[in-house]
Design a protein around this motif. Sequence first.
Motif, PDB file in Angstrom:
ATOM      1  N   MET A   1       0.856  -1.165   0.000  1.00  0.00           N
ATOM      2  CA  MET A   1       0.000   0.000   0.000  1.00  0.00           C
ATOM      3  C   MET A   1       0.901   1.226   0.000  1.00  0.00           C
ATOM      4  O   MET A   1       1.879   1.274   0.730  1.00  0.00           O
ATOM      5  CB  MET A   1      -0.880  -0.031   1.239  1.00  0.00           C
ATOM      6  CG  MET A   1      -1.767   1.156   1.376  1.00  0.00           C
ATOM      7  SD  MET A   1      -2.942   0.999   2.731  1.00  0.00           S
ATOM      8  CE  MET A   1      -3.705  -0.546   2.330  1.00  0.00           C
ATOM      9  N   LYS A   2       0.549   2.207  -0.822  1.00  0.00           N
ATOM     10  CA  LYS A   2       1.402   3.383  -0.968  1.00  0.00           C
ATOM     11  C   LYS A   2       0.736   4.630  -0.390  1.00  0.00           C
ATOM     12  O   LYS A   2      -0.444   4.863  -0.596  1.00  0.00           O
ATOM     13  CB  LYS A   2       1.726   3.627  -2.439  1.00  0.00           C
ATOM     14  CG  LYS A   2       2.547   2.511  -3.059  1.00  0.00           C
ATOM     15  CD  LYS A   2       2.882   2.838  -4.495  1.00  0.00           C
ATOM     16  CE  LYS A   2       3.600   1.717  -5.185  1.00  0.00           C
ATOM     17  NZ  LYS A   2       4.826   1.307  -4.598  1.00  0.00           N
ATOM     18  N   VAL A   3       1.555   5.420   0.316  1.00  0.00           N
ATOM     19  CA  VAL A   3       1.122   6.718   0.829  1.00  0.00           C
ATOM     20  C   VAL A   3       2.172   7.755   0.433  1.00  0.00           C
ATOM     21  O   VAL A   3       3.342   7.434   0.239  1.00  0.00           O
ATOM     22  CB  VAL A   3       0.917   6.708   2.357  1.00  0.00           C
ATOM     23  CG1 VAL A   3      -0.238   5.795   2.747  1.00  0.00           C
ATOM     24  CG2 VAL A   3       2.177   6.307   3.094  1.00  0.00           C
ATOM     25  N   ARG A   4       1.713   9.005   0.307  1.00  0.00           N
ATOM     26  CA  ARG A   4       2.598  10.108  -0.095  1.00  0.00           C
ATOM     27  C   ARG A   4       2.703  11.110   1.048  1.00  0.00           C
ATOM     28  O   ARG A   4       1.695  11.505   1.632  1.00  0.00           O
ATOM     29  CB  ARG A   4       2.021  10.808  -1.330  1.00  0.00           C
ATOM     30  CG  ARG A   4       2.833  11.994  -1.818  1.00  0.00           C
ATOM     31  CD  ARG A   4       2.252  12.612  -3.090  1.00  0.00           C
ATOM     32  NE  ARG A   4       2.387  11.663  -4.190  1.00  0.00           N
ATOM     33  CZ  ARG A   4       1.380  10.990  -4.757  1.00  0.00           C
ATOM     34  NH1 ARG A   4       0.142  11.166  -4.343  1.00  0.00           N
ATOM     35  NH2 ARG A   4       1.592  10.149  -5.729  1.00  0.00           N
ATOM     36  N   ASN A   5       3.914  11.539   1.337  1.00  0.00           N
ATOM     37  CA  ASN A   5       4.153  12.582   2.329  1.00  0.00           C
ATOM     38  C   ASN A   5       3.801  13.925   1.688  1.00  0.00           C
ATOM     39  O   ASN A   5       4.470  14.370   0.766  1.00  0.00           O
ATOM     40  CB  ASN A   5       5.620  12.572   2.763  1.00  0.00           C
ATOM     41  CG  ASN A   5       5.957  13.705   3.708  1.00  0.00           C
ATOM     42  OD1 ASN A   5       5.095  14.436   4.172  1.00  0.00           O
ATOM     43  ND2 ASN A   5       7.241  13.856   4.000  1.00  0.00           N
ATOM     44  N   ILE A   6       2.742  14.566   2.180  1.00  0.00           N
ATOM     45  CA  ILE A   6       2.360  15.872   1.645  1.00  0.00           C
ATOM     46  C   ILE A   6       2.712  16.989   2.617  1.00  0.00           C
ATOM     47  O   ILE A   6       2.365  18.148   2.397  1.00  0.00           O
ATOM     48  CB  ILE A   6       0.866  15.923   1.280  1.00  0.00           C
ATOM     49  CG1 ILE A   6      -0.009  15.668   2.493  1.00  0.00           C
ATOM     50  CG2 ILE A   6       0.559  14.969   0.139  1.00  0.00           C
ATOM     51  CD1 ILE A   6      -1.489  15.927   2.248  1.00  0.00           C
ATOM     52  N   GLY A   7       3.398  16.638   3.692  1.00  0.00           N
ATOM     53  CA  GLY A   7       3.812  17.654   4.658  1.00  0.00           C
ATOM     54  C   GLY A   7       4.960  18.492   4.120  1.00  0.00           C
ATOM     55  O   GLY A   7       5.585  18.155   3.110  1.00  0.00           O
TER      56      GLY A   7
ATOM     57  N   ALA B   1      -4.631   2.634  -5.321  1.00  0.00           N
ATOM     58  CA  ALA B   1      -6.032   2.209  -5.184  1.00  0.00           C
ATOM     59  C   ALA B   1      -6.283   1.525  -3.843  1.00  0.00           C
ATOM     60  O   ALA B   1      -7.349   1.718  -3.240  1.00  0.00           O
ATOM     61  CB  ALA B   1      -6.421   1.287  -6.341  1.00  0.00           C
ATOM     62  N   GLU B   2      -5.342   0.744  -3.363  1.00  0.00           N
ATOM     63  CA  GLU B   2      -5.526   0.045  -2.088  1.00  0.00           C
ATOM     64  C   GLU B   2      -5.658   1.041  -0.938  1.00  0.00           C
ATOM     65  O   GLU B   2      -6.539   0.914  -0.082  1.00  0.00           O
ATOM     66  CB  GLU B   2      -4.346  -0.898  -1.845  1.00  0.00           C
ATOM     67  CG  GLU B   2      -4.505  -1.777  -0.625  1.00  0.00           C
ATOM     68  CD  GLU B   2      -3.328  -2.724  -0.423  1.00  0.00           C
ATOM     69  OE1 GLU B   2      -3.451  -3.576   0.458  1.00  0.00           O
ATOM     70  OE2 GLU B   2      -2.303  -2.606  -1.121  1.00  0.00           O
ATOM     71  N   ALA B   3      -4.824   2.060  -0.928  1.00  0.00           N
ATOM     72  CA  ALA B   3      -4.903   3.074   0.124  1.00  0.00           C
ATOM     73  C   ALA B   3      -6.170   3.912  -0.020  1.00  0.00           C
ATOM     74  O   ALA B   3      -6.813   4.265   0.976  1.00  0.00           O
ATOM     75  CB  ALA B   3      -3.662   3.968   0.094  1.00  0.00           C
ATOM     76  N   ARG B   4      -6.566   4.225  -1.260  1.00  0.00           N
ATOM     77  CA  ARG B   4      -7.813   4.974  -1.468  1.00  0.00           C
ATOM     78  C   ARG B   4      -9.013   4.176  -0.973  1.00  0.00           C
ATOM     79  O   ARG B   4      -9.984   4.748  -0.467  1.00  0.00           O
ATOM     80  CB  ARG B   4      -7.968   5.369  -2.936  1.00  0.00           C
ATOM     81  CG  ARG B   4      -7.058   6.537  -3.330  1.00  0.00           C
ATOM     82  CD  ARG B   4      -7.352   7.062  -4.712  1.00  0.00           C
ATOM     83  NE  ARG B   4      -7.062   6.112  -5.771  1.00  0.00           N
ATOM     84  CZ  ARG B   4      -5.868   5.924  -6.309  1.00  0.00           C
ATOM     85  NH1 ARG B   4      -4.835   6.623  -5.894  1.00  0.00           N
ATOM     86  NH2 ARG B   4      -5.698   5.042  -7.269  1.00  0.00           N
ATOM     87  N   ALA B   5      -8.962   2.851  -1.076  1.00  0.00           N
ATOM     88  CA  ALA B   5     -10.055   2.006  -0.576  1.00  0.00           C
ATOM     89  C   ALA B   5     -10.149   2.095   0.948  1.00  0.00           C
ATOM     90  O   ALA B   5     -11.253   2.098   1.502  1.00  0.00           O
ATOM     91  CB  ALA B   5      -9.867   0.557  -1.025  1.00  0.00           C
TER      92      ALA B   5
END
Length: 110
Positions: free
Chosen positions: A1-7, A49-53
């Motif tokens: 699962m992928k996440v992006r650092n937006i900080g 998509a997995e993280a958006r779910a």
Amino acid sequence: MKVRNIGPDAVLVPELGGARVDPRGVVDIPPERAEGYLCQPWQWEAADAEARAVVAEHLDAVARAAADEDAEPVQSWWDHPRIAEVQAAGGTIASRPKPRPANTTANEEG
């Protein structure tokens, strides 16, 4: 699962042995830790998509709890008190996803 650092700053990710993730950096995290990241929309956003779910399932739970007067309330991640602090400082907040049509599920959203 992928996440992006937006900080605005780099952060250390425990699941990656304390590796540094720069702003706009995308990392893989274990699915069981998704909520620990995605519940901080001032720092992380879903990047696949997995993280958006996971986000969609959370929003569904909030909506179900709000519709059922006997249910325990569920706080939306976007209602966290930290949001106002970050916005006041000019920070970025992950966009609250748009609601899905009532006849779809998180898996159909893609």
